[in-house]
Design a protein around this motif. Structure first.
Motif, PDB file in Angstrom:
ATOM      1  N   PRO A  48       7.080  -0.722   6.997  1.00 20.14           N
ATOM      2  CA  PRO A  48       6.717  -1.717   8.017  1.00 20.14           C
ATOM      3  C   PRO A  48       6.757  -3.161   7.522  1.00 20.14           C
ATOM      4  CG  PRO A  48       4.809  -0.447   7.295  1.00 20.14           C
ATOM      5  CD  PRO A  48       5.998   0.245   6.758  1.00 20.14           C
ATOM      6  N   PHE A  49       6.598  -3.384   6.206  1.00 24.50           N
ATOM      7  CA  PHE A  49       6.726  -4.720   5.624  1.00 24.50           C
ATOM      8  C   PHE A  49       8.094  -4.924   4.980  1.00 24.50           C
ATOM      9  CE2 PHE A  49       2.359  -6.869   4.754  1.00 24.50           C
ATOM     10  CZ  PHE A  49       2.049  -6.769   6.102  1.00 24.50           C
ATOM     11  N   GLY A  50       9.026  -4.026   5.272  1.00 26.44           N
ATOM     12  CA  GLY A  50      10.312  -4.086   4.605  1.00 26.44           C
ATOM     13  C   GLY A  50      10.243  -3.435   3.234  1.00 26.44           C
ATOM     14  N   ILE A  51      11.352  -3.486   2.507  1.00 23.14           N
ATOM     15  CA  ILE A  51      11.433  -2.856   1.190  1.00 23.14           C
ATOM     16  C   ILE A  51      10.435  -3.488   0.223  1.00 23.14           C
ATOM     17  CG2 ILE A  51      12.923  -2.534  -0.827  1.00 23.14           C
ATOM     18  CD1 ILE A  51      15.297  -2.442   1.175  1.00 23.14           C
ATOM     19  N   LEU A  52       9.667  -2.624  -0.468  1.00 23.56           N
ATOM     20  CA  LEU A  52       8.689  -3.066  -1.457  1.00 23.56           C
ATOM     21  C   LEU A  52       8.978  -2.342  -2.766  1.00 23.56           C
ATOM     22  CD1 LEU A  52       5.438  -2.859   0.731  1.00 23.56           C
ATOM     23  CD2 LEU A  52       6.845  -4.885   0.302  1.00 23.56           C
ATOM     24  N   PHE A  53       9.294  -3.089  -3.810  1.00 25.90           N
ATOM     25  CA  PHE A  53       9.694  -2.481  -5.078  1.00 25.90           C
ATOM     26  C   PHE A  53       8.515  -2.211  -6.014  1.00 25.90           C
ATOM     27  CE2 PHE A  53      13.400  -5.000  -3.712  1.00 25.90           C
ATOM     28  CZ  PHE A  53      14.381  -4.025  -3.712  1.00 25.90           C
ATOM     29  N   HIS A  54       7.527  -3.082  -5.985  1.00 23.76           N
ATOM     30  CA  HIS A  54       6.495  -3.053  -7.011  1.00 23.76           C
ATOM     31  C   HIS A  54       5.229  -2.338  -6.532  1.00 23.76           C
ATOM     32  CE1 HIS A  54       3.587  -4.634  -9.954  1.00 23.76           C
ATOM     33  NE2 HIS A  54       4.642  -4.759 -10.737  1.00 23.76           N
ATOM     34  N   PRO A  55       4.558  -1.572  -7.403  1.00 22.72           N
ATOM     35  CA  PRO A  55       3.325  -0.873  -7.007  1.00 22.72           C
ATOM     36  C   PRO A  55       2.278  -1.779  -6.393  1.00 22.72           C
ATOM     37  CG  PRO A  55       4.081  -0.056  -9.124  1.00 22.72           C
ATOM     38  CD  PRO A  55       4.967  -1.213  -8.783  1.00 22.72           C
ATOM     39  N   GLU A  56       2.125  -3.000  -6.911  1.00 26.11           N
ATOM     40  CA  GLU A  56       1.101  -3.890  -6.358  1.00 26.11           C
ATOM     41  C   GLU A  56       1.470  -4.383  -4.963  1.00 26.11           C
ATOM     42  OE1 GLU A  56      -0.923  -6.809  -8.614  1.00 26.11           O
ATOM     43  OE2 GLU A  56      -0.735  -5.717 -10.506  1.00 26.11           O
ATOM     44  N   ALA A  57       2.765  -4.503  -4.677  1.00 21.79           N
ATOM     45  CA  ALA A  57       3.195  -4.870  -3.329  1.00 21.79           C
ATOM     46  C   ALA A  57       2.861  -3.750  -2.352  1.00 21.79           C
ATOM     47  CB  ALA A  57       4.693  -5.161  -3.318  1.00 21.79           C
ATOM     48  N   ILE A  58       3.070  -2.509  -2.786  1.00 22.35           N
ATOM     49  CA  ILE A  58       2.706  -1.350  -1.966  1.00 22.35           C
ATOM     50  C   ILE A  58       1.199  -1.323  -1.736  1.00 22.35           C
ATOM     51  CG2 ILE A  58       2.660   1.185  -1.932  1.00 22.35           C
ATOM     52  CD1 ILE A  58       5.315   1.058  -3.570  1.00 22.35           C
ATOM     53  N   LEU A  59       0.458  -1.563  -2.811  1.00 26.32           N
ATOM     54  CA  LEU A  59      -1.007  -1.591  -2.706  1.00 26.32           C
ATOM     55  C   LEU A  59      -1.476  -2.699  -1.763  1.00 26.32           C
ATOM     56  CD1 LEU A  59      -3.888  -0.861  -3.533  1.00 26.32           C
ATOM     57  CD2 LEU A  59      -3.572  -2.281  -5.582  1.00 26.32           C
ATOM     58  N   ASN A  60      -0.882  -3.880  -1.852  1.00 28.37           N
ATOM     59  CA  ASN A  60      -1.296  -4.991  -0.995  1.00 28.37           C
ATOM     60  C   ASN A  60      -1.119  -4.665   0.478  1.00 28.37           C
ATOM     61  OD1 ASN A  60      -2.105  -6.632  -3.098  1.00 28.37           O
ATOM     62  ND2 ASN A  60      -0.133  -7.695  -3.262  1.00 28.37           N
ATOM     63  N   LEU A  61      -0.027  -3.994   0.821  1.00 24.94           N
ATOM     64  CA  LEU A  61       0.172  -3.580   2.210  1.00 24.94           C
ATOM     65  C   LEU A  61      -0.957  -2.666   2.654  1.00 24.94           C
ATOM     66  CD1 LEU A  61       1.615  -3.046   4.893  1.00 24.94           C
ATOM     67  CD2 LEU A  61       3.070  -1.392   3.692  1.00 24.94           C
ATOM     68  N   LEU A  62      -1.298  -1.671   1.829  1.00 29.51           N
ATOM     69  CA  LEU A  62      -2.344  -0.729   2.205  1.00 29.51           C
ATOM     70  C   LEU A  62      -3.718  -1.407   2.274  1.00 29.51           C
ATOM     71  CD1 LEU A  62      -1.073   2.338   0.156  1.00 29.51           C
ATOM     72  CD2 LEU A  62      -1.103   2.098   2.650  1.00 29.51           C
ATOM     73  N   LYS A  63      -3.941  -2.397   1.419  1.00 32.78           N
ATOM     74  CA  LYS A  63      -5.187  -3.159   1.504  1.00 32.78           C
ATOM     75  C   LYS A  63      -5.281  -3.902   2.833  1.00 32.78           C
ATOM     76  CE  LYS A  63      -6.252  -4.157  -3.376  1.00 32.78           C
ATOM     77  NZ  LYS A  63      -6.287  -5.244  -4.396  1.00 32.78           N
ATOM     78  N   ARG A  64      -4.164  -4.500   3.241  1.00 31.49           N
ATOM     79  CA  ARG A  64      -4.138  -5.215   4.527  1.00 31.49           C
ATOM     80  C   ARG A  64      -4.423  -4.249   5.677  1.00 31.49           C
ATOM     81  NH1 ARG A  64      -5.023 -10.282   2.957  1.00 31.49           N
ATOM     82  NH2 ARG A  64      -3.185 -11.410   2.210  1.00 31.49           N
TER      83      ARG A  64
END
Length: 312
Positions: A48-64
């Protein structure tokens, strides 16, 4: 004689059926799996946020998603005549401030609703190398062509981010099965040795998570590409991304492990319809083509009646 070393694939549970709902988050390889699920009409939500390469980017989406965050102008920035978010891929960029905010907030809400009823969540990090914005200290999902001197590059602790990501999924949906994969796409711009170190960190992190969390499993997409398909004929022209043959092969292996056997018949029906929809006749007005279209429409209506969530 066997001229390759097949990676053992174990059947997994719970299976993915056409009644399942699959959330997919991560690198461009997860897009390949998501597009296969979409083609065969499995309910899914892909990046939903487009391609995310890094674990912290994935985590940030889930935090949001967990906090039901509402994006405002403070969360975006203007550069090269467009609005961007450091938390999302450039696919969400817009020349209109209101549009990108609407897209970001809609993505948060859609993911929140979907995750709470998802049966499976596939998380696919691509690299442990991350870029931290010096001004704010935040790890970004995408640099959006901002000058490199504005960032510091670092090899991060992938395990902490991925454990927290899995924990948030558990909190929002305790029944969801989490499937970790590591993207087989090589990040050679980081360097050959640096790419290997990055992948090793991701694989180690995921294996340690799988060992301690009951609802987490690992699908060896990376190992299949590296060990079974260790030939450049399985790569795209850039010699970095898996080509269509490789993607189809890994999808076949994923299907063996995770797709319910009763879904196979529906997949065959869907495949026939999808190919029919792509068919381009020499003469659209011919009687033969009109008969073909009527027959195809009957197949669509029959399948949609059997499985109401399927739409063509």
């Amino acid at each position: 004689m066997e001229f390759r070393t097949p990676v053992p694939i174990q059947p997994q549970e719970p299976k993915i059926a056409h009644s399942s709902k699959v959330l997919l988050i991560g690198s461009c390889f997860v897009e390949n799996i998501g597009k296969k699920l979409e083609y065969f009409k499995f309910p899914n939500l892909l990046n939903p946020f487009g391609i995310l390469f890094h674990p912290e980017a994935i985590l940030n989406l889930l935090k949001r998603v967990k906090s039901n965050h509402v994006f405002t102008e403070a969360d975006i920035f203007y550069h090269n005549e467009a609005w961007h978010s450091y938390e999302a891929h450039s696919d969400l960029n817009s020349v209109e401030k209101e549009v990108i905010l609407e897209q970001l907030n809609a993505a948060v809400q859609e993911t929140s609703q979907f995750l709470r009823s998802a049966t499976h969540v596939i998380i696919t990090p691509g690299t442990a190398w991350g870029y931290r914005l010096k001004e704010s200290g935040e790890m970004v999902a995408n640099c959006h062509k901002i000058p490199q001197q504005n960032f510091s590059k670092e090899l991060t602790n992938a395990q902490n981010a991925l454990i927290e990501a899995a924990t948030i999924v558990n909190e929002l949906n305790p029944e969801a099965q989490i499937i970790f994969t590591v993207s087989p796409v090589r990040h050679l711009k980081d360097g050959f040795m640096e790419n290997q170190l990055s992948k090793a960190k991701l694989i180690t992190a995921v294996q340690e998570i799988v060992a301690i969390k009951a609802n987490c499993t690992y699908f060896p997409a990376y190992e299949i590409m590296m060990d079974e398909l260790r030939d450049y004929r399985f790569y795209a022209e850039d010699m970095v991304h898996p080509n269509l043959t490789a993607v189809n092969y890994i999808w076949q292996k994923f299907q063996e492990a995770w797709i319910a056997s009763e879904a196979s018949a529906v997949m065959k029906e869907v495949d026939t319809i999808q190919k029919g929809l792509l068919h381009r006749p020499f003469n659209e007005a011919s009687e033969a083509h009109q008969n073909f279209r009527r027959d195809l429409q009957q197949k669509i209506e029959k399948l949609e009646e059997k499985l109401p969530h399927i739409r063509f």
